[in-house]
Design an enzyme around this catalytic site. Sequence first.
Site, PDB file in Angstrom:
ATOM      1  N   SER A 254      18.145   6.740 -17.274  1.00  0.00           N
ATOM      2  CA  SER A 254      16.754   6.663 -16.914  1.00  0.00           C
ATOM      3  C   SER A 254      16.041   7.403 -17.636  1.00  0.00           C
ATOM      4  CB  SER A 254      16.279   6.575 -15.490  1.00  0.00           C
ATOM      5  OG  SER A 254      15.110   6.794 -15.119  1.00  0.00           O
ATOM      6  N   LYS A 255      15.002   7.311 -18.658  1.00  0.00           N
ATOM      7  CA  LYS A 255      14.260   8.138 -19.057  1.00  0.00           C
ATOM      8  C   LYS A 255      13.408   9.094 -18.045  1.00  0.00           C
ATOM      9  CE  LYS A 255      11.823   7.241 -22.710  1.00  0.00           C
ATOM     10  NZ  LYS A 255      10.791   6.809 -23.891  1.00  0.00           N
ATOM     11  N   ARG A 256      12.914   8.395 -16.928  1.00  0.00           N
ATOM     12  CA  ARG A 256      12.259   9.335 -16.104  1.00  0.00           C
ATOM     13  C   ARG A 256      13.012   9.885 -14.969  1.00  0.00           C
ATOM     14  NH1 ARG A 256       8.487   3.936 -13.732  1.00  0.00           N
ATOM     15  NH2 ARG A 256       7.333   3.430 -15.543  1.00  0.00           N
TER      16      ARG A 256
END
Length: 485
Positions: A254-256
Amino acid sequence: MSEVRTRFAPSPTGYMHIGNLRTGLYAYLLAKRYGGKFILRIEDTDQERYVEGAVDVIYNVLKITGLKHDEGPDIGGPYGPYVQSERKDIYKKYGDKLVDLGGAYYCFCSKEEIADVREHYNNGSQGPFKYNDPCRYLSTEEARKRIAAGESYVIRQRIPDTGTTTFEDAVFGKITVENSTLDESVLLKSDGLPTYNFANVVDDHLMKITHVMRGVEYLPSTPKYNLLYNAFGWEIPTYIHLPHIVKEDGKKLSKREGDASFDDFYNKGYLVDAIVNYIALLGWNPGTKQEIFSLKELEEQFSIEGLSKSPAMFDIKKLNWLNGEYIRKMPLEDFHKMAYPYYKKVITRKDIDLMKISRLLHDRTEVFYEIPQNIDFFEKLPEYDINLYVHKKMKTNLVNSAENLKAAYEALKSLDVWNEENVEAALKGTIQKLGVKNGQVFWPVRTALSGKQFTPGGAIEIAGVLGRDESLRRIEIGLKKLSDV
């Protein structure tokens, strides 16, 4: 087959996530496999998530990895502009056209009105929330009068109340959904910018994209895209949805959550070819035992048939191994050039020949960023526990380590010329003289020279790097430690 045209359409929201790069890589490889075109499109309509400088990151990563696009914002092409925020008039034109065709309608409901309906919706008994928009029953003439009067509006997709929509995916096969389960999402926002659901369909059609590659998370929305294609009477492209890349715990990257980006690995000194090679194998199998591929080989061998439905696990150990394989193939001079900045982080002494360290590390290095912690003992002997001299497998204890280290010291001290060949001869002569096993001399000598349990290379190589005076000084320190027992 008509010309294959694929696209990579990242959003400028920060760094290049590994999953994003994999999508771009596969799209590039598919186009090159069939002599087609690879198009770069910047999807920047979500202005709230736009990150300054992120477009430059996209260009930079594509340049570094060798994924050269044939059309794009920086080089142009016959179907531009290639930045969505510059195509606002195009979306407005096709939004109005879609309303006329019955595939969409104008909606004047405010966000507050919809939020209020959602708040009072009973999720428990009625299933997922689906907004029953009263505006869908307005005539187009009445709606356009309200627009002319200055009312704010969006354009929503009109979904049939009954029936099903079926589509074919190259990876997941035929999928059919009930139209009643699809929500009538916004296609054109009140600021005139499109949502992804609308822009990707319009752009893919106008840019003549034949194969659409994207993450599996877009699979549930694909029936809505098909309804748009059908409403316009456009040809539907080949869909290729890619499974998630997951971590060892099964959660998707996940980039977040700050998970792996290309820059993370590149800045740590991973080789570009190794990164690209590894990413290619995250969800694609060549059908052979080959694991090491140049970009050219990937272009020649990549196929949709080799794509997997199952999530691909990001295994850092596998990446490290692959990176090590590429490092070993490098010429020594190239390795030395790349390793040099890592040497300088921990070594300042002028009497150490750094090329000797490169010869020592070249076949023993998997990742460059670990070099400093592996060689810092060359700069300064660390404080170490005397129990390092104990090695049960080699049958060393404090007593025989002290005796054998003393004998090795005397042999080394008598050397007139200090080099690895003479050091080896002296130590092997000591082993023969004492009638002990190799490890019972090499282990205590290596321990005295490094003060570490694990080192790149053994006693002979380390002594060759340290030189006569420093090697003998460190052995004297070891003997002193052992004499205090």
